[in-house]
Design a protein around this motif. Sequence first.
Motif, PDB file in Angstrom:
ATOM      1  N   PRO A   3       0.760  -1.221  -0.007  1.00 50.04           N
ATOM      2  CA  PRO A   3       0.037  -0.030   0.126  1.00 50.04           C
ATOM      3  C   PRO A   3       0.850   1.312   0.035  1.00 50.04           C
ATOM      4  N   ALA A   4       1.947   1.047   0.749  1.00 53.70           N
ATOM      5  CA  ALA A   4       2.777   2.481   0.570  1.00 53.70           C
ATOM      6  C   ALA A   4       3.306   2.841  -0.703  1.00 53.70           C
ATOM      7  N   LYS A   5       3.745   1.648  -1.223  1.00 52.03           N
ATOM      8  CA  LYS A   5       4.243   2.037  -2.708  1.00 52.03           C
ATOM      9  C   LYS A   5       3.167   2.406  -3.620  1.00 52.03           C
ATOM     10  N   THR A   6       1.912   1.718  -3.766  1.00 54.42           N
ATOM     11  CA  THR A   6       0.848   2.011  -4.459  1.00 54.42           C
ATOM     12  C   THR A   6       0.526   3.682  -4.166  1.00 54.42           C
ATOM     13  N   THR A   7       0.316   4.143  -3.043  1.00 52.21           N
ATOM     14  CA  THR A   7       0.212   5.370  -2.697  1.00 52.21           C
ATOM     15  C   THR A   7       0.897   6.264  -3.247  1.00 52.21           C
ATOM     16  N   ILE A   8       2.238   6.291  -3.263  1.00 55.57           N
ATOM     17  CA  ILE A   8       3.156   6.773  -3.971  1.00 55.57           C
ATOM     18  C   ILE A   8       2.896   6.926  -5.561  1.00 55.57           C
ATOM     19  N   PHE A   9       2.581   5.644  -6.119  1.00 54.36           N
ATOM     20  CA  PHE A   9       2.203   5.860  -7.668  1.00 54.36           C
ATOM     21  C   PHE A   9       0.929   6.670  -7.837  1.00 54.36           C
ATOM     22  N   MET A  10      -0.028   6.586  -6.799  1.00 49.11           N
ATOM     23  CA  MET A  10      -1.425   7.104  -6.967  1.00 49.11           C
ATOM     24  C   MET A  10      -1.168   8.859  -6.921  1.00 49.11           C
ATOM     25  N   LYS A  11       0.038   9.204  -6.119  1.00 44.63           N
ATOM     26  CA  LYS A  11       0.246  10.460  -6.024  1.00 44.63           C
ATOM     27  C   LYS A  11       0.930  11.179  -7.432  1.00 44.63           C
ATOM     28  N   ASP A  12       1.590  10.276  -7.709  1.00 42.15           N
ATOM     29  CA  ASP A  12       2.332  10.679  -9.138  1.00 42.15           C
ATOM     30  C   ASP A  12       1.410  10.919 -10.204  1.00 42.15           C
ATOM     31  N   ILE A  13       0.286  10.073 -10.003  1.00 43.34           N
ATOM     32  CA  ILE A  13      -0.626   9.861 -11.073  1.00 43.34           C
ATOM     33  C   ILE A  13      -1.476  11.078 -10.947  1.00 43.34           C
ATOM     34  N   PHE A  14      -1.811  11.239  -9.838  1.00 38.77           N
ATOM     35  CA  PHE A  14      -2.673  12.317  -9.324  1.00 38.77           C
ATOM     36  C   PHE A  14      -2.087  13.602  -9.972  1.00 38.77           C
ATOM     37  N   GLU A  15      -0.959  13.880  -9.778  1.00 39.28           N
ATOM     38  CA  GLU A  15      -0.146  15.103 -10.171  1.00 39.28           C
ATOM     39  C   GLU A  15       0.001  15.261 -11.847  1.00 39.28           C
ATOM     40  N   TYR A  16       0.200  14.052 -12.286  1.00 41.96           N
ATOM     41  CA  TYR A  16       0.254  13.883 -13.848  1.00 41.96           C
ATOM     42  C   TYR A  16      -1.182  14.521 -14.327  1.00 41.96           C
ATOM     43  N   ALA A  17      -2.203  13.941 -13.844  1.00 36.37           N
ATOM     44  CA  ALA A  17      -3.571  13.984 -14.349  1.00 36.37           C
ATOM     45  C   ALA A  17      -3.908  15.897 -14.146  1.00 36.37           C
ATOM     46  N   HIS A  18      -3.597  16.058 -12.973  1.00 35.63           N
ATOM     47  CA  HIS A  18      -3.814  17.552 -12.838  1.00 35.63           C
ATOM     48  C   HIS A  18      -3.049  18.513 -13.664  1.00 35.63           C
ATOM     49  N   ARG A  19      -1.849  17.933 -14.042  1.00 27.06           N
ATOM     50  CA  ARG A  19      -1.167  18.889 -15.030  1.00 27.06           C
ATOM     51  C   ARG A  19      -1.835  18.717 -16.654  1.00 27.06           C
ATOM     52  N   GLY A  20      -2.306  17.539 -16.809  1.00 32.42           N
ATOM     53  CA  GLY A  20      -2.944  17.375 -18.036  1.00 32.42           C
ATOM     54  C   GLY A  20      -4.362  18.146 -17.942  1.00 32.42           C
ATOM     55  N   ALA A  21      -4.941  18.425 -16.936  1.00 29.30           N
ATOM     56  CA  ALA A  21      -6.341  19.280 -16.877  1.00 29.30           C
ATOM     57  C   ALA A  21      -5.892  20.614 -17.263  1.00 29.30           C
ATOM     58  N   LYS A  22      -4.855  21.136 -16.549  1.00 29.79           N
ATOM     59  CA  LYS A  22      -4.449  22.471 -17.074  1.00 29.79           C
ATOM     60  C   LYS A  22      -3.907  22.802 -18.384  1.00 29.79           C
ATOM     61  N   ILE A  23      -3.589  21.679 -19.103  1.00 31.07           N
ATOM     62  CA  ILE A  23      -3.319  21.840 -20.659  1.00 31.07           C
ATOM     63  C   ILE A  23      -4.487  21.986 -21.302  1.00 31.07           C
ATOM     64  N   MET A  24      -5.574  20.930 -20.841  1.00 24.13           N
ATOM     65  CA  MET A  24      -6.853  20.853 -21.568  1.00 24.13           C
ATOM     66  C   MET A  24      -7.509  22.383 -21.323  1.00 24.13           C
ATOM     67  N   ILE A  25      -7.692  22.837 -20.258  1.00 24.14           N
ATOM     68  CA  ILE A  25      -8.044  24.049 -20.034  1.00 24.14           C
ATOM     69  C   ILE A  25      -7.873  25.392 -20.615  1.00 24.14           C
ATOM     70  N   LYS A  26      -6.288  25.182 -20.884  1.00 25.95           N
ATOM     71  CA  LYS A  26      -5.484  26.559 -21.398  1.00 25.95           C
ATOM     72  C   LYS A  26      -5.950  26.338 -22.939  1.00 25.95           C
ATOM     73  N   ASN A  27      -5.998  25.016 -23.511  1.00 32.86           N
ATOM     74  CA  ASN A  27      -6.534  24.941 -25.047  1.00 32.86           C
ATOM     75  C   ASN A  27      -7.804  24.833 -25.207  1.00 32.86           C
ATOM     76  N   GLY A  28      -8.824  25.089 -24.459  1.00 34.81           N
ATOM     77  CA  GLY A  28      -9.988  25.152 -24.381  1.00 34.81           C
ATOM     78  C   GLY A  28     -10.732  23.687 -24.931  1.00 34.81           C
ATOM     79  N   TRP A  29      -9.988  22.525 -24.332  1.00 31.76           N
ATOM     80  CA  TRP A  29     -10.524  21.260 -24.723  1.00 31.76           C
ATOM     81  C   TRP A  29     -11.336  20.639 -23.574  1.00 31.76           C
ATOM     82  N   MET A  30     -11.403  21.303 -22.446  1.00 30.91           N
ATOM     83  CA  MET A  30     -12.223  20.601 -21.406  1.00 30.91           C
ATOM     84  C   MET A  30     -13.798  21.220 -21.317  1.00 30.91           C
ATOM     85  N   GLU A  31     -14.570  20.219 -21.695  1.00 36.24           N
ATOM     86  CA  GLU A  31     -15.911  20.547 -21.607  1.00 36.24           C
ATOM     87  C   GLU A  31     -16.448  20.412 -20.088  1.00 36.24           C
TER      88      GLU A  31
END
Length: 335
Positions: free
Chosen positions: A294-322
């Motif tokens: 669980p400790a290792k998986t939690t680190i993975f989930m944190k990294d994935i969340f941060e990656y997804a959050h970065r993607g959301a910012k790119i989508m908003i910037k380009n007007g792609w997020m409905e």
Amino acid sequence: MPEKPAITSSELGTLWLTYQEKTMILRLLEYFIEKADDEKAKDIMASLYEEIDNYVSIIAETFQNEGAVIPVGFTAQDVNKEVPKLYDNGFDIMFIRLLKEISMGLHSLNITMAYREDIIMIFKELTALTQKYYNLCTQYLLEKGLLVRSPYVSMPKSVEFVKDNNYLGGFPINPFSEKRTLNTVEVAHIHHSIESNIFGIQMITGFAQCANEGEVKDYFNDGAELAKSIVKELSEILLQDGIQIPQASGGNATRSTLAPFSEKMMMYCTSLFCSFSMGSGSLGTAFSLRNDLPAKTTIFMKDIFEYAHRGAKIMIKNGWMEEPPQMEERNQMMN
């Protein structure tokens, strides 16, 4: 007969999300059907397309009947069927199989948030449809030798109970404690995560080589590296116990650099896979009893969340997020 009650906010929200996902799948299928060189795969996808298209129409009609605007979702502008194949050797069915896996979880959850009988039936029927095509895709890939089964194990001959707390041992609690061998539940979740991330590497590698926007291309390249690091660390856990690592034998990206899908759709697809990965990680954490997992998986989930959050910012910037339907701004209205 009494009139139907208006749909609730949760029903509106789940139908909206389903419309987004299903219109994306239709666009993917249009391209994959056009490029398919295996008749059985083509038949599976063509049949799935027809059934999904019917439910997209039902959901759109429901919005219309409720006086709600029909979402944009993904349209013919998001796919280009004229470009060369971006993926080869069974990738199309691999992709559809993983999307059906995501859909199974979503539809089951959506049923629990629906109240009106016709909305419940939509998700109930979509669940059955999804299970049907998930099985068809699985059997196809097994027949073609493109899907690796999880490791085999000797069958248990007696029932055992945990005798002491050493069963929970692992590095995060006590660095000197001895780790027990993985149990089959833990192996199931690790194997599933490796399988999903290997596919993710193949998918996002193709996205990276055909993306035009530099920021989007960098984002996809970083996603491939993140997935590789997860596969590497989970594989090491299996190897420590002498357990076979799943190896994919197909579905690689071709040399094409022409995008069959819009960057908006590729970003949305990546976002969907990130959400799926975090959900799967949560289950793996809940059912893993060795403390280091669980400790290792939690680190993975944190990294994935941060990656997804970065993607959301790119989508908003380009007007792609409905934007999903919004609740009323009561405080603002009162003021």
